[in-house]
Motif scaffolding. Structure first.
Motif, short mmCIF file in Angstrom:
data_model
loop_
_atom_site.label_atom_id
_atom_site.label_comp_id
_atom_site.label_asym_id
_atom_site.label_seq_id
_atom_site.Cartn_x
_atom_site.Cartn_y
_atom_site.Cartn_z
N ASP A 81 0.85 -1.19 0.00
CA ASP A 81 0.00 0.00 0.00
C ASP A 81 0.89 1.24 0.00
N ALA A 82 0.36 2.36 -0.47
CA ALA A 82 1.07 3.64 -0.44
C ALA A 82 0.68 4.37 0.83
N GLY A 84 2.34 7.50 1.85
CA GLY A 84 2.52 8.95 1.72
C GLY A 84 3.72 9.25 0.86
N SER A 85 3.94 10.53 0.59
CA SER A 85 5.07 10.92 -0.25
C SER A 85 5.64 12.23 0.26
N GLY A 86 6.91 12.46 -0.07
CA GLY A 86 7.59 13.68 0.33
C GLY A 86 8.67 14.01 -0.67
N SER A 87 9.56 14.93 -0.28
CA SER A 87 10.59 15.38 -1.20
C SER A 87 11.57 14.28 -1.56
N MET A 88 11.76 13.30 -0.66
CA MET A 88 12.72 12.24 -0.92
C MET A 88 12.10 11.02 -1.57
N GLY A 89 10.80 11.04 -1.84
CA GLY A 89 10.18 9.90 -2.49
C GLY A 89 8.90 9.48 -1.81
N THR A 90 8.36 8.34 -2.25
CA THR A 90 7.10 7.81 -1.75
C THR A 90 7.36 6.69 -0.75
N VAL A 91 6.56 6.66 0.31
CA VAL A 91 6.69 5.63 1.34
C VAL A 91 5.56 4.61 1.17
N TYR A 92 5.93 3.33 1.21
CA TYR A 92 4.97 2.26 1.03
C TYR A 92 4.98 1.32 2.23
N LYS A 93 3.83 0.75 2.50
CA LYS A 93 3.77 -0.38 3.41
C LYS A 93 4.18 -1.61 2.61
N ALA A 94 5.14 -2.36 3.12
CA ALA A 94 5.66 -3.50 2.38
C ALA A 94 5.79 -4.70 3.30
N GLN A 95 5.75 -5.88 2.69
CA GLN A 95 5.93 -7.13 3.43
C GLN A 95 7.22 -7.79 2.96
N SER A 96 8.02 -8.22 3.91
CA SER A 96 9.29 -8.86 3.57
C SER A 96 9.10 -10.35 3.33
N LYS A 97 9.70 -10.84 2.26
CA LYS A 97 9.67 -12.27 1.99
C LYS A 97 10.58 -13.03 2.95
N THR A 98 11.50 -12.30 3.58
CA THR A 98 12.47 -12.94 4.46
C THR A 98 11.85 -13.36 5.78
N ASP A 99 11.09 -12.44 6.43
CA ASP A 99 10.53 -12.75 7.74
C ASP A 99 9.02 -12.57 7.82
#
Length: 410
Positions: A81-82, A84-99
């Motif tokens: 999911d997205a 938010g965003s700012g000057s340095m880029g967009t932040v996403y909710k992500a799930q790690s395949k590792t853990d």
């Protein structure tokens, strides 16, 4: 299953394959199960089916229906999911395949070039900064031509949301949050790590009332290291400009001059914001704010918050001194100056946070079990993609599904 049996869903199925969101075998089974019951279905109906069975998220389904297939998987992270965003880029909710855990992944603009070797060294330094206030910088990488940074995903509400909603904070609560922040900063400063972009939007209060410092590590990447900057000049300048309300005078003069002593000034600005309900220099253009931080004094705290003790005001004013040499020698010194104003016992007037708890994500096996009732051996298979071009995407074919946007016609 023959390709022609995919009907109107053909292009959507191939986009699903290219996205790498679903394993090939699972995808074949899901499509066979769905189209076996809904042979004339359109792509939005298939997307809705996959969402209802937790195979795709709303964010993923919407982007796929727009014809976007790239950028869902970055290294070990799958974007969910997205945020938010700012000057340095967009932040996403992500799930790690590792853990199988959730992370906040910031994707930087494609123009940002950096030295990944040095950046990874910074990540390793954060392993020495185990503190409840510090959300550690855990990964950095490049995938598909995009750079990304990753932190554990935490729950809470940031101060830039709390203060407008709840009003200015009491001196006791302001000091408590400042002390929690300073404790985390002190540990990182000992490892030659600094924040560099401290501001209310980067300080989150957990449901338990604990400050969590966000975006820790970006400042280290913006500063010059070993004679080179880790990101491009434009990204550096934009990031500092986005935090002008709490930027130190020295970082305004030189965006790469981000230091531990600069964190003091920024924390002083955050305390000013919490006590008064406004930034030190809330009005004016970016240039006017830059000049104000370097040459002007903000409206006195006593004018905006008469109940603030004079001794506490003196601490904030020293933190916000224009000259770095006139601030405190380090976190330990100004923490000692703050302790007399810290609350004892229960925190008073603490904002109530209504924040849902994160649920553990389902495993791939659980997802498959919820969607695929038949045995794997009995599932139909997709044939290889034909050489002939895909049929055109007609917007009218998807307009019947509410809440989902169709891809534009080619």
């Amino acid at each position: 299953m023959l390709t022609t049996e995919l009907g109107a869903c053909e292009w959507f199925v191939w986009d699903l394959r290219r996205s790498n969101l679903i394993e090939r075998e699972q995808l074949d089974q899901v499509i066979g199960e769905f189209l076996g019951k809904n042979p004339g279905a359109e792509p939005p109906a298939l997307a809705e089916y996959l969402k209802n069975h937790n195979v795709l998220t709303e964010f993923q389904a919407e982007r796929l229906l727009q014809g976007k297939t790239q950028g869902f998987v970055l290294g070990p992270f799958t974007l969910m999911d997205a945020l938010g965003s700012g000057s340095m880029g967009t932040v996403y909710k992500a799930q790690s395949k590792t853990d199988n855990k959730y992370y906040a992944v910031k994707v930087l603009p494609r123009r940002s070039m950096w030295n990944v070797r040095i950046a990874r060294r910074k990540v390793r330094l954060f392993e020495q900064c185990q503190h409840r206030a510090v959300v550690p910088f855990v990964d950095v990488g490049t995938a598909g031509g995009m750079h990304y940074l990753a932190w554990p995903l935490v729950e809470g509400e940031t101060l830039d949301k709390i203060v407008p909603n709840e009003g200015k904070l009491t001196p006791e609560l302001t000091v408590q949050y400042a002390l929690q922040t300073a404790e985390g900063l002190a540990l990182c400063h000992q490892q030659s790590l600094f924040h560099g972009l401290l501001k209310p939007s980067n300080l989150m209060v957990s449901p338990e009332g604990q400050i969590r410092i966000l975006d820790f590590g970006i400042g280290c990447l913006l500063a010059e290291t070993e004679g080179e900057s880790l990101v491009d000049t434009m990204s550096t300048a934009n990031s500092v400009n986005s935090g002008l309300d709490c930027s130190s005078p020295e970082s305004i003069m030189d965006p790469t001059n981000l230091t531990p002593i600069g964190d003091q000034y920024s924390l002083g600005c955050v305390m000013y914001y919490c006590l008064t309900g406004q930034y030190p220099f809330p009005d004016g253009t970016a240039v006017e704010k830059m000049m104000a931080h370097q040459h002007k004094q903000p409206t006195p705290i006593k004018t905006l918050a008469p109940d603030t003790p004079d001794e506490l005001i003196a601490v904030v004013e020293r933190l916000m001194h224009k000259s770095p040499a006139s601030r405190y020698s380090g976190c330990a010194e100004f923490m000692e100056a703050l302790r007399p104003f810290a609350p004892t016992g229960a925190v008073r007037n603490q904002p109530t946070l209504s924040i849902p708890r994160l649920k553990a994500p389902p495993t791939p096996a659980q997802r498959a079990a919820s969607v695929i009732p038949a045995a794997r051996e009995a599932a139909p298979r997709l044939t290889p993609r034909p050489v002939s071009p895909l049929p055109p995407r007609a917007p009218s074919a998807y307009s019947a599904a509410p809440g989902l946007r169709a891809a534009p016609a080619a």
